[in-house]
Design a protein around this motif. Structure first.
Motif, mmCIF file in Angstrom:
data_model
loop_
_atom_site.group_PDB
_atom_site.id
_atom_site.type_symbol
_atom_site.label_atom_id
_atom_site.label_comp_id
_atom_site.label_asym_id
_atom_site.label_seq_id
_atom_site.Cartn_x
_atom_site.Cartn_y
_atom_site.Cartn_z
ATOM 1 N N MET A 48 -12.517 0.378 -7.006
ATOM 2 C CA MET A 48 -12.407 -1.000 -6.537
ATOM 3 C C MET A 48 -11.028 -1.572 -6.847
ATOM 4 N N GLY A 49 -10.512 -1.298 -8.041
ATOM 5 C CA GLY A 49 -9.169 -1.748 -8.386
ATOM 6 C C GLY A 49 -8.108 -1.132 -7.496
ATOM 7 N N MET A 50 -8.267 0.144 -7.159
ATOM 8 C CA MET A 50 -7.291 0.827 -6.310
ATOM 9 C C MET A 50 -7.306 0.308 -4.875
ATOM 10 N N LEU A 51 -8.419 -0.263 -4.450
ATOM 11 C CA LEU A 51 -8.561 -0.690 -3.061
ATOM 12 C C LEU A 51 -8.248 -2.166 -2.847
ATOM 13 N N GLN A 52 -7.649 -2.810 -3.843
ATOM 14 C CA GLN A 52 -7.350 -4.238 -3.712
ATOM 15 C C GLN A 52 -6.108 -4.475 -2.852
ATOM 16 N N SER A 53 -6.038 -5.658 -2.298
ATOM 17 C CA SER A 53 -4.919 -6.030 -1.430
ATOM 18 C C SER A 53 -3.725 -6.488 -2.248
ATOM 19 N N GLY A 54 -2.599 -6.616 -1.569
ATOM 20 C CA GLY A 54 -1.398 -7.100 -2.238
ATOM 21 C C GLY A 54 -1.570 -8.497 -2.789
ATOM 22 N N LEU A 55 -2.382 -9.336 -2.126
ATOM 23 C CA LEU A 55 -2.619 -10.699 -2.592
ATOM 24 C C LEU A 55 -3.341 -10.691 -3.931
ATOM 25 N N VAL A 56 -4.403 -9.879 -4.047
ATOM 26 C CA VAL A 56 -5.163 -9.809 -5.293
ATOM 27 C C VAL A 56 -4.314 -9.230 -6.421
ATOM 28 N N LEU A 57 -3.463 -8.264 -6.086
ATOM 29 C CA LEU A 57 -2.634 -7.617 -7.102
ATOM 30 C C LEU A 57 -1.423 -8.454 -7.486
ATOM 31 N N GLY A 58 -1.198 -9.549 -6.790
ATOM 32 C CA GLY A 58 -0.066 -10.411 -7.126
ATOM 33 C C GLY A 58 1.266 -9.885 -6.649
ATOM 34 N N LEU A 59 1.266 -9.079 -5.577
ATOM 35 C CA LEU A 59 2.518 -8.577 -5.018
ATOM 36 C C LEU A 59 3.107 -9.680 -4.142
ATOM 37 N N ALA A 60 3.956 -10.489 -4.735
ATOM 38 C CA ALA A 60 4.413 -11.715 -4.078
ATOM 39 C C ALA A 60 5.103 -11.439 -2.755
ATOM 40 N N ASN A 61 5.791 -10.299 -2.651
ATOM 41 C CA ASN A 61 6.509 -9.994 -1.419
ATOM 42 C C ASN A 61 5.683 -9.163 -0.460
ATOM 43 N N SER A 62 4.458 -8.788 -0.844
ATOM 44 C CA SER A 62 3.598 -7.959 0.015
ATOM 45 C C SER A 62 2.159 -8.449 -0.072
ATOM 46 N N ASN A 63 1.982 -9.764 -0.087
ATOM 47 C CA ASN A 63 0.632 -10.289 -0.301
ATOM 48 C C ASN A 63 -0.273 -10.160 0.912
ATOM 49 N N ASN A 64 0.272 -9.706 2.035
ATOM 50 C CA ASN A 64 -0.555 -9.532 3.227
ATOM 51 C C ASN A 64 -0.937 -8.077 3.460
ATOM 52 N N VAL A 65 -0.680 -7.201 2.489
ATOM 53 C CA VAL A 65 -0.991 -5.785 2.632
ATOM 54 C C VAL A 65 -2.450 -5.556 2.247
ATOM 55 N N PRO A 66 -3.291 -5.068 3.150
ATOM 56 C CA PRO A 66 -4.713 -4.905 2.832
ATOM 57 C C PRO A 66 -4.978 -3.873 1.739
ATOM 58 N N ILE A 67 -4.306 -2.711 1.797
ATOM 59 C CA ILE A 67 -4.446 -1.660 0.792
ATOM 60 C C ILE A 67 -3.076 -1.422 0.191
ATOM 61 N N ALA A 68 -2.868 -1.885 -1.025
ATOM 62 C CA ALA A 68 -1.515 -1.972 -1.576
ATOM 63 C C ALA A 68 -0.869 -0.620 -1.794
ATOM 64 N N TRP A 69 -1.633 0.421 -2.179
ATOM 65 C CA TRP A 69 -1.007 1.684 -2.565
ATOM 66 C C TRP A 69 -0.635 2.558 -1.373
ATOM 67 N N LEU A 70 -1.007 2.156 -0.164
ATOM 68 C CA LEU A 70 -0.604 2.901 1.019
ATOM 69 C C LEU A 70 0.709 2.360 1.563
ATOM 70 N N PRO A 71 1.455 3.178 2.307
ATOM 71 C CA PRO A 71 2.639 2.642 2.982
ATOM 72 C C PRO A 71 2.266 1.464 3.864
ATOM 73 N N ILE A 72 3.125 0.482 3.926
ATOM 74 C CA ILE A 72 2.803 -0.744 4.652
ATOM 75 C C ILE A 72 2.553 -0.472 6.134
ATOM 76 N N GLY A 73 3.236 0.510 6.706
ATOM 77 C CA GLY A 73 3.050 0.809 8.121
ATOM 78 C C GLY A 73 1.948 1.816 8.402
ATOM 79 N N HIS A 74 1.203 2.220 7.393
ATOM 80 C CA HIS A 74 0.149 3.218 7.597
ATOM 81 C C HIS A 74 -0.942 2.661 8.495
ATOM 82 N N ARG A 75 -1.484 3.508 9.374
ATOM 83 C CA ARG A 75 -2.473 3.005 10.343
ATOM 84 C C ARG A 75 -3.762 2.581 9.661
ATOM 85 N N PHE A 76 -4.057 3.118 8.487
ATOM 86 C CA PHE A 76 -5.274 2.729 7.784
ATOM 87 C C PHE A 76 -5.232 1.259 7.357
#
Length: 522
Positions: A105-133
């Motif tokens: 569950m922690g690994m599947l959190q979004s950039g917003l939940v993880l506090g990634l201020a410059n990537s807060n719209n990333v649904p799955i933070a650990w994947l490349p931003i342009g990944h189709r998933f």
């Protein structure tokens, strides 16, 4: 893929038709989500049973645990289990499953939940931003709500602690209290580790965003230039490539490589950057107009209004250069041939497209996945042969997966109530709270029935009750979402102690209610 909706005579849809189409799309999206959550809940529940079997329940007496012989394909089976957990100790059977589910569950959190201020719209933070998933919203929900939510179980954890607490043996009360403590702490720690893994993955796979984040963190150091400060305030919605280039996130060597790969486009973008260089600081009174022009051409793909163009002309900005860059970015041969991605959005899947055709296809696919999964479980339950206990345990295993579907769906719908309370209790995740307490009551009630009447119940009655306890109650309750909500509430500490109130209140209420039901009949 974008599909333009038209009527049969090829005229644009009216407002009423568009609203009807939007309503239909919402219904299809809801169905898709429900189907995927159901399939993933089955997988999560079965995985939980397997983990519990591996780490402890195999070692329990078969009359106390219906899955002891899950792997016992023959009397000569060499499988013995690891035997680290037990229903009679603080290290309860579902502790490893709760830890694994919370980690995921922690690994599947979004950039917003993880506090990634410059990537807060990333649904799955650990994947490349342009990944189709990143565009597969229904799958994200299914993983978090269906799979992680069903791997973990609050009801089974609470039931084991209640039975231990009321057993009357020496030290059992202390064991139960300790079981509640380590169960919560290890789940929270696993969730935190999962978030850290996601952040590290994000930094490794998205180095430019990591560099940008470092600049933002060090905002009191010399790295926070006026351009960066301006960017952080006004340029959050620009595409990544242009934002990084215009605000000097790229290294010099990377800029030189870009000029070699896409010289014509970079020449136009560089003209724009140089012409606006003196107006990218916080003290400039036209910085807002600068941001609006860039937003119009690079994000909205629209022409700036006359007021913006007048400001640009007076300031000496080369709007034509930015316009040529924006128009040529998607059509230029050098852009298509380059290995550099100028727009991460182009790599996103159309999985979450509003196209009714695409949505219908995904609904059919999700339905097929669910039907095949349920069919396999039913056939396995009906066709199982072998030793009495082995057969019963296989059948219970399969039926538990089927009962996971309504449990997960009810929890998903109850989660819509989170934050719906009015007044000072608006912070309370009331939906998850209701799900966990209700599932605990179901689980302990089934335990009472099995303890008192198991010898009088028919063969399939015992199987069904154990499946209700393991599948329905186990999936209706959750630890992964529980600790995720606690983690979010703890961010308001020390101003508020909501996280501690929520955690202790849920555990205490579930424990007291279940002890009230179980203690009089043991």
């Amino acid at each position: 893929m974008v599909v333009q909706l038209k009527t049969t005579n090829d005229t644009p849809l009216t407002t009423d038709n568009k609203q009807q189409s939007s309503s239909n799309n919402s219904t299809i999206t809801l169905i898709i989500s429900a189907l995927y959550i159901s399939a993933f809940a089955i997988c999560g529940t079965l995985f939980r049973v397997l983990i519990g079997t591996l780490f402890g329940s195999y070692c329990e007496d078969p009359t106390q645990n219906a899955i002891k012989h899950l792997f016992d394909y023959s009397n000569k089976s060499s499988f013995t289990g690891i035997c680290l957990t037990s229903a009679q100790s603080a290290l309860f059977v579902d502790l490893p499953a709760n830890m694994v589910g919370s980690l995921l569950m922690g690994m599947l959190q979004s950039g917003l939940v993880l506090g990634l201020a410059n990537s807060n719209n990333v649904p799955i933070a650990w994947l490349p931003i342009g990944h189709r998933f990143q565009g597969m919203d229904a799958i994200h929900l299914a993983f978090r709500t269906g799979f992680c939510g069903s791997i973990t179980t609050f009801s089974s954890w609470n039931t084991q602690m209640v039975t231990l607490l009321t057993s009357g043996t020496q030290g059992s009360a202390a064991q139960a209290i300790f079981g509640y403590i380590i169960g919560l702490e290890l789940a929270l720690a696993s969730y935190t580790i999962g978030k850290h893994i996601a952040i590290l993955g994000h930094r490794y796979l998205n180095p430019l965003h990591a560099r940008e984040a470092d600049i933002m963190v060090n905002n009191n150091s010399s790295t926070m230039t006026p351009e960066h400060a301006h960017h952080f305030v006004y340029h959050r919605d620009l595409p990544d490539f242009e934002r990084h280039y215009l605000t000097n996130v790229f290294y010099k060597e990377e800029v030189e490589q870009l000029k070699e790969d896409i010289p014509m486009l970079m020449e136009e973008l560089e003209k724009w950057k140089k012409s606006t260089q003196d107006h990218r600081n916080l003290s400039c009174n036209v910085r807002g107009d600068l941001s609006n022009i860039e937003r119009c051409l690079l994000v909205e793909e629209d022409e700036p209004n006359d007021l913006m163009l007048n400001v640009a002309q007076q300031a000496g900005w080369d709007v034509d250069a930015l316009r040529r860059y924006a128009h040529g970015k998607n059509s230029s041969k050098e852009c298509n041939d380059s290995s550099i991605s100028l727009d991460d959005k182009s790599c996103r899947s159309d999985f979450s497209s509003s196209s009714p055709i695409a949505d219908a296809d995904h609904a059919v696919f999700a339905a097929i996945v669910l039907l095949v999964t349920c069919g396999l479980l039913i056939s396995s339950a009906l066709l199982t042969e072998g030793h009495k206990y082995t057969s019963q345990n296989y059948q219970t295993f399969c039926i538990s997966g089927l009962f996971a579907v309504p449990g997960a769906l009810m929890r998903w719908r109850l989660s819509k109530l989170n934050g719906k309370l009015q007044g000072k209790y608006q912070w309370l995740p009331v939906g998850t709270f209701i799900a966990n307490v209700t599932a605990s009551l179901i689980s302990i009630s089934v335990t009472v029935v099995l303890d008192q009447f198991s010898n009088d119940l028919p063969y399939w009655g015992v199987i069904s009750l154990v499946a209700v306890k393991t599948g329905l109650a186990g999936s209706l309750s959750t630890v992964s979402s529980f600790v995720a909500e606690i983690d979010q509430l703890l961010k308001s500490f020390p101003m508020h102690i909501w996280g501690y109130i929520y955690a202790t209140g849920t555990i205490f209420l579930a424990c007291i209610l279940c002890v009230t039901i179980y203690a009089p009949v043991i």
